[in-house]
Design an enzyme around this catalytic site. Structure first.
Site, short mmCIF file in Angstrom:
data_model
loop_
_atom_site.label_atom_id
_atom_site.label_comp_id
_atom_site.label_asym_id
_atom_site.label_seq_id
_atom_site.Cartn_x
_atom_site.Cartn_y
_atom_site.Cartn_z
N ASP A 79 0.84 -1.21 0.00
CA ASP A 79 0.05 -0.08 0.08
C ASP A 79 0.86 1.22 -0.13
O ASP A 79 2.27 1.12 0.02
CB ASP A 79 -0.89 0.01 1.12
CG ASP A 79 -2.30 0.77 0.88
OD1 ASP A 79 -2.07 1.69 -0.17
OD2 ASP A 79 -3.30 0.55 1.53
N TYR A 80 0.37 2.36 -0.17
CA TYR A 80 0.91 3.59 -0.27
C TYR A 80 2.09 3.86 0.98
O TYR A 80 1.80 3.92 2.28
CB TYR A 80 0.07 4.66 -0.20
CG TYR A 80 0.42 6.15 -0.61
CD1 TYR A 80 0.03 6.73 -1.78
CD2 TYR A 80 1.12 6.99 0.24
CE1 TYR A 80 0.59 7.94 -2.36
CE2 TYR A 80 1.43 8.12 -0.02
CZ TYR A 80 1.18 8.58 -1.19
OH TYR A 80 1.50 10.11 -1.73
#
Length: 761
Positions: A304-305
Site C-alpha cells: 500500500d501507499y
C-alpha cells in the site's frame, strides 16, 4: 547498546529470511509466473541490469495528476513530470498511478517505447473504487442491493471508462470485512457479512476484468485489498493494530480474498496494519506461507501507499534499508510510493542479502501482469484520447448510475405508508445540509468524478413532480455547525409544506480512509434542526446521508419514514426521487447493523451467544448485556422494507435430515398482500446448536431477490449441502460435524421469519 540490539536483530531477521526463502519451493513459484511469459519477454530479464529490475518494482504517484488525486493521499515528495520522464528513459519506473488521463499516459508510454533501452511498457494504475467519471454508489451502499449482477455491471462500466483513459490496473475491490462502524473505511467494502463479502468480491473482479480476458482494451486488472484483516483494526481506528486468532482470519477475513482470486484477480495489496505483532507488509507467514504456498497464488503483491516505509514507524525496521529487505523477502513484489526498492534493493542484492533469484521472481511477476494486460503486444491499447471522450459519462452509464443508486437505498421505516409520495398537489419542503448544491453527493475515494457533475436532491425532486414551484429548499443548518437563522427558516418552510424531506447525516469527509469516528451519531447541529422540524407536526421523511452504519435516536426516530441514501454518485438526486415517488420500490437491505449506541461497537449480527445469553424478553441480571440496552441492533443486518406487504409462511424442510453427501431442500412461501409490486431479499440463516468450536448465533448461508406483483405469492427454494455447514475447527482445519441446526428463512438477521430445525447425519 540500543543500536547494537537493533542491528543484531536486523541481521538475525535478514539472515533468517534469506535462509527461509532459499529453502522455499522457489523454482515452482518461478515456473508459475514464467509459464505466462512469452519467450521474448522472459529474455528481457536476462538483459536487465539490477537497477532496471528494481525499476520494474517501483510504482509512484503520477506527477501529472489532478487535485483530487493529490488530496486523497498523504503529502509526500513527488518528482516533476519531466523528472518522471527521465526515470522512464533510464528504466527506473514501472509505471505511475492516479495520473491525468490518456494524454499523460500517451506521452509517458511514448518515451518508454522510443527512448528507454529495453522498451519495457509502462503500467498505469488508479484507484477506481466506485466509478471513473460516471460515479456509482459507494461499494458499501451497493452491497445493500444484495445483487451480484448489479455490482458486476457497475464495475464493468467503471472499467470501460477508466481503460479509455489509459488505465490498466485498479486498486479495487476492497474486500475487507468491517465489523466496527467507527472505522470509516468500511465504506469501500461490502459490510460485516462473510457471504455477502465473498459474493461482492467475486462480482467486482469479474466486472473490472470483463469476460473477454485482460488483453481486451476495456479490461483493467483487479487488485484485492487489503491483505489482510485491515478491517479488524482495534477500536475502529484506521491503521491501528490487529491482533486476532488464526481461526478468525481463516473463517472471516481470508475467504473474500480467496473468492477474488478464484474470480481471477491477478494482484493483491498488502495492508497497512500489523497482524499479531508483525506488520502485513513484512509478514512471511501471510504473504508466503498462506498466500503462495497454501493458496498457490502466483500473481503480484504490491505494497500500500508507503507501506514499506511505515515499517520504521511500526518499530519493526530500524531504517529504510532494513524496511526494504524485510518487505521484499516477506513477499512484497512491488513498492508503491516510498521509492525504497529503487534506492536500496540494488545494494542489498550486491551484498548478497537479497537473492538474485528473488529479485528475478518479483520482476517476472510484474512482467507477467504486463503481458496478461497485452502491453507487450500493444503498449497503447488503452491509450486513446479520442476514445477517452467517447466512453465516459455515456447515457447508458448515467442510466446505470441512477438504477444502482435507487437499488442501494434502504427503507428503514414507513409508518402509515407515507411513502411513496404523490407527484402532484403537495407542497414539499426540502430541509437540511444535503438538499441542494453540487456537494456531498459522490462520496469519498473518487479520483476522477466530481460533485460538480452530479445531480443533487433538489434537482431530482423538482424533475419528478408535476409542479416544481411547489418544492422549496432550506439548508436549516450546516453539517456540524448551526447557521444563524437557519432553524427559524426551516420551521417556516416546514409549516408551509404538506410533507418535509429532511436530509441529514455525514459529510463525505466523515467517512473513508483516516476518518474514524468516536461517535457514529448525527452531529448535534443537525439533531437540533430535526427536533425543530419534527415539532411542527408535519409528515417528515428522513433522508440519511451516510458512509457507515449510524446510531439513530430521537428525534430522528420520530420521523414517519426513514431512508438510508448513503453516497449514491452521479445520479444521486434522481435515484432518490425514483424511490420517494414510487417509480422504483425500495429493495435494498442493510449490509451493516445499525446499533443502539456507539458503545456497542464492534457490533455484528454473527456474534457468539456467550455462556450467559440474555433470554428472550426483558433484560436480566448477570447476563451478557449492557446496563443501558440490549446486545442487539436497532436496525439489524439484512433489514429493509418495501412498498409491498410481505409475509413469510409454510416453511418446508422435507424430512429435516441432511446427509453428508446429500442435499436439503428448504422452501418457504413469500407473499405480497400489498397493492404495489415489491422485490423482497429472502435470507437463509443457520445456527449450529453444539459444535467443537462455538458458533455464531446466526450465519447467512444464502439469499435471493424475489420479485412479487401485488397479491402474488411465490415458493422460494434454497438448497443446503453439508459443505455449507463447514467451519474452521480444531487445528485450524475446515470441518463439518454432524448434529442439530436451527434454520431461519427471514427478512433480516434478527427477524424470526419462518424457522425450524434439521439434523446433519
Amino acid at each position: 547498546m540500543e543500536d547494537i540490539r537493533i542491528s543484531r536483530r536486523a541481521w538475525l531477521m535478514g539472515a533468517g529470511a534469506v535462509a527461509a526463502w532459499s529453502a522455499s519451493p522457489a523454482r515452482a513459484l518461478l515456473a508459475q509466473a514464467g509459464d505466462r511469459l512469452p519467450a521474448s519477454v522472459e529474455a528481457l530479464i536476462g538483459q536487465m541490469t539490477v537497477e532496471e529490475k528494481c525499476g520494474q518494482l517501483t510504482l509512484m504517484a503520477a506527477a501529472w495528476a489532478g487535485g483530487a488525486a493529490n488530496a486523497l493521499n498523504p503529502i509526500s515528495a513527488t518528482a516533476t513530470f519531466d523528472e518522471q520522464l527521465a526515470q522512464v528513459r533510464t528504466g527506473r519506473l514501472t509505471g505511475v498511478f492516479n495520473g491525468n488521463g490518456a494524454e499523460m499516459a500517451r506521452r509517458m508510454q511514448t518515451v518508454a517505447m522510443r527512448e528507454q533501452r529495453l522498451k519495457v511498457p509502462l503500467l498505469f494504475a488508479a484507484d477506481i473504487i466506485h466509478g471513473f467519471r460516471t460515479v456509482f454508489p459507494m461499494p458499501l451502499a451497493e452491497a445493500g442491493s444484495f445483487d451480484a449482477d448489479l455490482a458486476e455491471r457497475t464495475a464493468r462500466a467503471a472499467a470501460v471508462e477508466a481503460s479509455a483513459a489509459g488505465i490498466d490496473w485498479t486498486f479495487a475491490p476492497m474486500v475487507d470485512i468491517a465489523r466496527d462502524q467507527r472505522w470509516g473505511r468500511g465504506i469501500e467494502g461490502a459490510g460485516e457479512d462473510l457471504l455477502l463479502g465473498k459474493v461482492m468480491a467475486d462480482a467486482r473482479v469479474r466486472g473490472f476484468q470483463g469476460r473477454r480476458g485482460l488483453t481486451a482494451d476495456d479490461a483493467v486488472a483487479a487488485c484485492a485489498k487489503h491483505f489482510a484483516a485491515y478491517g479488524a483494526a482495534e477500536a475502529g481506528l484506521d491503521y491501528n493494530t490487529v491482533d486476532i486468532s488464526e481461526r478468525t482470519l481463516r473463517e472471516t477475513y481470508f475467504p473474500p480474498f480467496q473468492s477474488a482470486f478464484a474470480a481471477g484477480a491477478p494482484t493483491t495489496m498488502a495492508s497497512f496494519n500489523e497482524l499479531s505483532g508483525v506488520p502485513a507488509t513484512a509478514n512471511p507467514w501471510l504473504l508466503d506461507t498462506i498466500l503462495r504456498k497454501e493458496w498457490g497464488f502466483g500473481g503480484l503483491v504490491v505494497s500500500d501507499y508507503t507501506g514499506d516505509e511505515e515499517l520504521i514507524a511500526h518499530g519493526f525496521a530500524a531504517d529504510a534499508r532494513e524496511a526494504t529487505k524485510l518487505a521484499f523477502l516477506a513477499g512484497v513484489d512491488m513498492s508503491m510510493q516510498s521509492g525504497f526498492y529503487i534506492k536500496h534493493l540494488p545494494d542489498l542484492v550486491a551484498k548478497g542479502e537479497v537473492p538474485m533469484a528473488r529479485l528475478d521472481q518479483a520482476v517476472r511477476r510484474v512482467l507477467a501482469l504486463k503481458a496478461q494486460l497485452g502491453l507487450f503486444d500493444d503498449p497503447f491499447r488503452r491509450i486513446d484520447p479520442r476514445r477517452e471522450k467517447q466512453r465516459v459519462r455515456t447515457a447508458a452509464h448515467l442510466k446505470l448510475s441512477r438504477e444502482a443508486g435507487a437499488r442501494s437505498i434502504v427503507m428503514l421505516k414507513n409508518d402509515g405508508d407515507l411513502l411513496p409520495l404523490a407527484k402532484s398537489g403537495k407542497k414539499i419542503a426540502l430541509i437540511g445540509p444535503f438538499v441542494q448544491g453540487q456537494r456531498e453527493l459522490i462520496g469519498t475515494w473518487n479520483v476522477y468524478g466530481s460533485d460538480a457533475e452530479a445531480v443533487d436532491l433538489l434537482t431530482g425532486v423538482r424533475a419528478a413532480v408535476t409542479d416544481p414551484s411547489l418544492v422549496t429548499a432550506v439548508d436549516g443548518s450546516g453539517i456540524t455547525d448551526a447557521i444563524p437563522g437557519g432553524i427559524e427558516a426551516a420551521v417556516i418552510a416546514a409549516s408551509q409544506a404538506d410533507v418535509v424531506l429532511l436530509a441529514i447525516g455525514e459529510s463525505q469527509r466523515m467517512s473513508g480512509e483516516a476518518q474514524s469516528r468516536v461517535d457514529i451519531g448525527i452531529p448535534q447541529a443537525q439533531l437540533d434542526l430535526a427536533q425543530a422540524v419534527l415539532a411542527t407536526g408535519k409528515p417528515t421523511v428522513v433522508l440519511l446521508r451516510n458512509g457507515r452504519a449510524m446510531v439513530l435516536e430521537k428525534p430522528v426516530l420520530d420521523a414517519r419514514a426513514i431512508l438510508v441514501t448513503w453516497f449514491l454518485g452521479s445520479q444521486s438526486g434522481p435515484a432518490t426521487a425514483d424511490i420517494l415517488f414510487g417509480d422504483m420500490s425500495p429493495s435494498a437491505r442493510l449490509p451493516v447493523s445499525f446499533p443502539y449506541s456507539t458503545g456497542q461497537q464492534p457490533y455484528y449480527y454473527a456474534h457468539k451467544t456467550t455462556g450467559r445469553p440474555n433470554p428472550p424478553g426483558p433484560l436480566a441480571e448477570y447476563k451478557a448485556r449492557y446496563r443501558e440496552g440490549p446486545s442487539a441492533a436497532r436496525f439489524p443486518f439484512g433489514h429493509g422494507l418495501t412498498y409491498g406487504r410481505i409475509a413469510y409462511s409454510d416453511l418446508d424442510l422435507g424430512g429435516g435430515r441432511l446427509n453428508t453427501d446429500g442435499a436439503l431442500k428448504v422452501r418457504a412461501r413469500i407473499t405480497n398482500s400489498g397493492t404495489r409490486a415489491a422485490t423482497e431479499v429472502v435470507q437463509l440463516y443457520i445456527h449450529d446448536v453444539a459444535a467443537s468450536i462455538t458458533r455464531p448465533v446466526r450465519e447467512l448461508k444464502a439469499f435471493q431477490r424475489v420479485a412479487l406483483a401485488p397479491g402474488e405469492s411465490k415458493i422460494v427454494e434454497f438448497t443446503l449441502r453439508a459443505d455449507d455447514l463447514r467451519f474452521i475447527g480444531t487445528q485450524n482445519r475446515p470441518t463439518v460435524e454432524p448434529g442439530s441446526f436451527r434454520i431461519w428463512v427471514a427478512p433480516s438477521a434478527e427477524a424470526d421469519g419462518v424457522n425450524g430445525s434439521f439434523v446433519l447425519a
